[in-house]
Design a protein around this motif. Structure first.
Motif, PDB file in Angstrom:
ATOM      1  N   GLY A 109       9.569   4.141  10.974  1.00 12.93           N
ATOM      2  CA  GLY A 109       9.215   4.055   9.563  1.00 12.93           C
ATOM      3  C   GLY A 109      10.296   4.721   9.416  1.00 12.93           C
ATOM      4  O   GLY A 109      10.422   5.604   8.276  1.00 12.93           O
ATOM      5  N   CYS A 110      12.089   3.831   9.296  1.00  9.32           N
ATOM      6  CA  CYS A 110      12.885   4.480   8.394  1.00  9.32           C
ATOM      7  C   CYS A 110      13.288   4.142   6.869  1.00  9.32           C
ATOM      8  O   CYS A 110      14.130   5.408   6.867  1.00  9.32           O
ATOM      9  CB  CYS A 110      14.228   4.291   9.624  1.00  9.32           C
ATOM     10  SG  CYS A 110      14.778   2.478   9.361  1.00  9.32           S
ATOM     11  N   GLY A 111      12.316   4.245   5.942  1.00 13.59           N
ATOM     12  CA  GLY A 111      12.418   3.622   5.247  1.00 13.59           C
ATOM     13  C   GLY A 111      14.068   3.292   4.737  1.00 13.59           C
ATOM     14  O   GLY A 111      14.936   1.909   5.433  1.00 13.59           O
ATOM     15  N   LYS A 144       0.838  -1.860   0.167  1.00 11.17           N
ATOM     16  CA  LYS A 144      -0.178  -0.036  -0.081  1.00 11.17           C
ATOM     17  C   LYS A 144       0.689   0.815  -0.014  1.00 11.17           C
ATOM     18  O   LYS A 144       0.499   2.921   0.263  1.00 11.17           O
ATOM     19  CB  LYS A 144      -0.964  -0.384   1.147  1.00 11.17           C
ATOM     20  CG  LYS A 144      -2.023  -0.934   1.063  1.00 11.17           C
ATOM     21  CD  LYS A 144      -2.920  -0.649   1.452  1.00 11.17           C
ATOM     22  CE  LYS A 144      -4.613  -1.495   1.306  1.00 11.17           C
ATOM     23  NZ  LYS A 144      -5.894  -1.095   1.618  1.00 11.17           N
ATOM     24  N   TYR A 145       2.645   1.475  -0.110  1.00 11.87           N
ATOM     25  CA  TYR A 145       2.719   2.345   0.172  1.00 11.87           C
ATOM     26  C   TYR A 145       3.070   3.385  -1.444  1.00 11.87           C
ATOM     27  O   TYR A 145       4.019   2.557  -2.421  1.00 11.87           O
ATOM     28  CB  TYR A 145       4.137   1.151   0.381  1.00 11.87           C
ATOM     29  CG  TYR A 145       5.311   3.285   0.498  1.00 11.87           C
ATOM     30  CD1 TYR A 145       4.738   4.485   1.120  1.00 11.87           C
ATOM     31  CD2 TYR A 145       6.571   2.388  -0.504  1.00 11.87           C
ATOM     32  CE1 TYR A 145       5.983   5.632   0.822  1.00 11.87           C
ATOM     33  CE2 TYR A 145       8.323   3.588  -0.109  1.00 11.87           C
ATOM     34  CZ  TYR A 145       7.278   5.129   0.325  1.00 11.87           C
ATOM     35  OH  TYR A 145       7.865   6.504   0.768  1.00 11.87           O
ATOM     36  N   VAL A 146       2.657   4.447  -1.459  1.00  8.18           N
ATOM     37  CA  VAL A 146       2.008   4.932  -3.000  1.00  8.18           C
ATOM     38  C   VAL A 146       3.267   4.509  -4.124  1.00  8.18           C
ATOM     39  O   VAL A 146       3.065   4.313  -5.060  1.00  8.18           O
ATOM     40  CB  VAL A 146       1.752   5.632  -2.976  1.00  8.18           C
ATOM     41  CG1 VAL A 146       1.669   6.814  -2.512  1.00  8.18           C
ATOM     42  CG2 VAL A 146       0.990   6.089  -4.581  1.00  8.18           C
ATOM     43  N   VAL A 157       8.527  -1.412   8.496  1.00  5.48           N
ATOM     44  CA  VAL A 157       7.500  -3.138   7.525  1.00  5.48           C
ATOM     45  C   VAL A 157       8.707  -3.285   6.849  1.00  5.48           C
ATOM     46  O   VAL A 157       8.624  -4.982   6.363  1.00  5.48           O
ATOM     47  CB  VAL A 157       6.443  -2.553   7.592  1.00  5.48           C
ATOM     48  CG1 VAL A 157       6.071  -1.896   5.831  1.00  5.48           C
ATOM     49  CG2 VAL A 157       5.909  -3.753   7.355  1.00  5.48           C
ATOM     50  N   SER A 158       9.461  -2.622   5.383  1.00  4.56           N
ATOM     51  CA  SER A 158       9.859  -2.977   4.660  1.00  4.56           C
ATOM     52  C   SER A 158      11.243  -4.178   4.735  1.00  4.56           C
ATOM     53  O   SER A 158      11.992  -3.320   4.954  1.00  4.56           O
ATOM     54  CB  SER A 158      10.303  -2.147   3.234  1.00  4.56           C
ATOM     55  OG  SER A 158      10.709  -2.676   2.380  1.00  4.56           O
ATOM     56  N   GLU A 159      11.407  -4.785   4.852  1.00  6.62           N
ATOM     57  CA  GLU A 159      12.687  -5.447   4.862  1.00  6.62           C
ATOM     58  C   GLU A 159      14.495  -5.696   3.870  1.00  6.62           C
ATOM     59  O   GLU A 159      14.843  -5.301   4.283  1.00  6.62           O
ATOM     60  CB  GLU A 159      12.707  -7.274   4.665  1.00  6.62           C
ATOM     61  CG  GLU A 159      13.704  -8.167   5.739  1.00  6.62           C
ATOM     62  CD  GLU A 159      13.129  -9.066   5.571  1.00  6.62           C
ATOM     63  OE1 GLU A 159      12.298  -9.678   5.701  1.00  6.62           O
ATOM     64  OE2 GLU A 159      13.955  -9.857   5.095  1.00  6.62           O
TER      65      GLU A 159
HETATM   66  C1  LIG Z   1       8.219   8.099   3.071  1.00  5.33           C
HETATM   67  S1  LIG Z   1       8.849   6.845   3.267  1.00  5.33           S
HETATM   68  C2  LIG Z   1       9.855   7.650   4.750  1.00  5.33           C
HETATM   69  C3  LIG Z   1      10.701   7.155   4.788  1.00  5.33           C
HETATM   70  C4  LIG Z   1      11.809   7.862   6.348  1.00  5.33           C
HETATM   71  N1  LIG Z   1      11.239   7.652   7.053  1.00  5.33           N
HETATM   72  C5  LIG Z   1      12.103   8.850   5.152  1.00  5.33           C
HETATM   73  O1  LIG Z   1      12.200   9.925   5.379  1.00  5.33           O
HETATM   74  O2  LIG Z   1      12.989   8.862   4.274  1.00  5.33           O
HETATM   75  C6  LIG Z   1       6.954   5.944   4.172  1.00  5.33           C
HETATM   76  C7  LIG Z   1       8.090   4.511   4.929  1.00  5.33           C
HETATM   77  O3  LIG Z   1       7.229   4.276   5.484  1.00  5.33           O
HETATM   78  C8  LIG Z   1       6.929   2.948   5.524  1.00  5.33           C
HETATM   79  N2  LIG Z   1       5.556   2.656   6.976  1.00  5.33           N
HETATM   80  C9  LIG Z   1       4.723   2.466   5.838  1.00  5.33           C
HETATM   81  N3  LIG Z   1       3.729   1.909   6.245  1.00  5.33           N
HETATM   82  C10 LIG Z   1       4.782   1.017   8.258  1.00  5.33           C
HETATM   83  C11 LIG Z   1       3.912  -0.393   8.858  1.00  5.33           C
HETATM   84  N4  LIG Z   1       2.797   0.120   9.404  1.00  5.33           N
HETATM   85  N5  LIG Z   1       4.948  -0.353   9.519  1.00  5.33           N
HETATM   86  C12 LIG Z   1       6.428   0.887   9.577  1.00  5.33           C
HETATM   87  N6  LIG Z   1       7.145   0.667   8.276  1.00  5.33           N
HETATM   88  C13 LIG Z   1       5.980   1.425   7.422  1.00  5.33           C
HETATM   89  C14 LIG Z   1       7.281   2.327   4.494  1.00  5.33           C
HETATM   90  O4  LIG Z   1       7.962   0.785   4.630  1.00  5.33           O
HETATM   91  C15 LIG Z   1       8.673   3.774   4.014  1.00  5.33           C
HETATM   92  O5  LIG Z   1       9.357   2.799   4.383  1.00  5.33           O
END
Ligand SMILES: C[S@@+](CC[C@H](N)C(=O)[O-])C[C@H]1O[C@@H](n2cnc3c(N)ncnc32)[C@H](O)[C@@H]1O
Length: 269
Positions: A45-47, A5-7, A69-71
């Motif tokens: 949500g460190c990406g 669901k991550y757009v 959440v993304s490995e």
């Molecule tokens: C726009 S990215 C932002 C990443 C980082 N915080 C940055 O600013 O560069 C959003 C991140 O949220 C993570 N995410 C979305 N849903 C999540 C969940 N339920 N649990 C943990 N991470 C999640 C996604 O996998 C993605 O890496």
């Protein structure tokens, strides 16, 4: 594990966009991301580690637990942090809605550009609050696409931005969540909530922001959802192409672009 669901998806291009975004916005959004010495901080949500690589060195006497959440993103983040010889971060694959930590584990929690993607930000904030110690600080940072204005103005550019807002909405997210940070943080019972707008104003006298923000952060993000938007019939290809071209046009010598991020702080009682 990937979140379907991550757009924006998890492409190399998106990873590079997130890094450009973080590097460009460092002063604007992280000038006050300073934790008390000795803090144990959860970055939710460190990406790919784009913010981690900024906030961890800024706080050398704190230690970080950064989760996503993304490995695959965690793997990238680990590589990045190792290459920069940053030593105060540990990574874990985990879901914000169901964190694998005891209650009251962390002194501080930071979540940046994530709530906008979640279908239930209140549930996520409650879970983050659970793992925060009493007296601890929560920081949330979000954008708001409704805050984008630019010169020369362009109806096609606004329509292209609207595609991103709609797609994110379809995925359960909210691209205009920045304006809701104050009520969101209050709604989970945090105290001393304060939110400040962090406006990014760009004209050609700021070449770093022209490249890093107008082109590589904002327009690259809109460009990245074009295929999906066109496939779903939200916009026709010509209008979208013109919209993106007009956004790039704002990066020229007489162009101007403005966007506002919001940063909120709250304390757990
Ligand atoms: C726009 S990215 C932002 C990443 C980082 N915080 C940055 O600013 O560069 C959003 C991140 O949220 C993570 N995410 C979305 N849903 C999540 C969940 N339920 N649990 C943990 N991470 C999640 C996604 O996998 C993605 O890496």
């Amino acid at each position: 594990m990937r979140s379907a669901k991550y757009v924006h998806g998890y492409s190399d291009r998106e990873a590079s966009r997130l890094n450009d975004q973080a590097d460009t916005l460092d002063d604007i959004i992280h000038n006050d991301t300073i934790f008390p010495i000795g803090s144990y901080v959860l970055e939710a949500g460190c990406g790919v580690g784009a913010q981690t690589k900024i906030i961890a060195p800024k706080n050398p006497h704190s230690s970080f637990m950064s989760i996503d959440v993304s490995e695959d993103s965690i793997t990238e983040a680990k590589k990045l942090v190792k290459s920069l010889e940053i030593k105060n971060v540990e990574f874990k694959q985990a879901d914000i809605y169901n964190l694998p930590f005891e209650s009251e584990t962390f002194d501080c929690v930071i979540i940046c550009f994530v709530l906008e993607h979640l279908h239930n930000p209140v549930q996520a904030l409650n879970e983050l609050k659970r793992v925060l110690k009493k007296g601890g600080t929560m920081i949330a940072i979000e954008g708001d696409h409704g805050s984008a204005f630019f010169y020369p103005d362009s109806q096609c550019a606004h329509l292209a931005i609207e595609c991103q807002i709609r797609l994110q909405g379809q995925n359960g997210g909210n691209s205009n969540i920045g304006r809701e940070l104050y009520p969101l943080l209050k709604s989970v019972g945090l105290l001393d909530v304060s939110v400040t707008p962090r406006m990014v104003y760009v004209d050609s006298s700021k070449p770093k922001l022209v490249e890093g923000f107008i082109k590589n952060t904002f327009t690259a993000m809109i460009e990245g959802i074009g295929e999906q938007a066109i496939k779903q019939g939200i916009i026709d290809p010509l209008t979208f192409k013109k919209g993106v071209k007009d956004l790039y046009r704002t990066a020229e010598s007489d162009g101007v672009f403005s966007y506002t991020f919001f940063k909120g702080f709250g304390t757990k009682k």
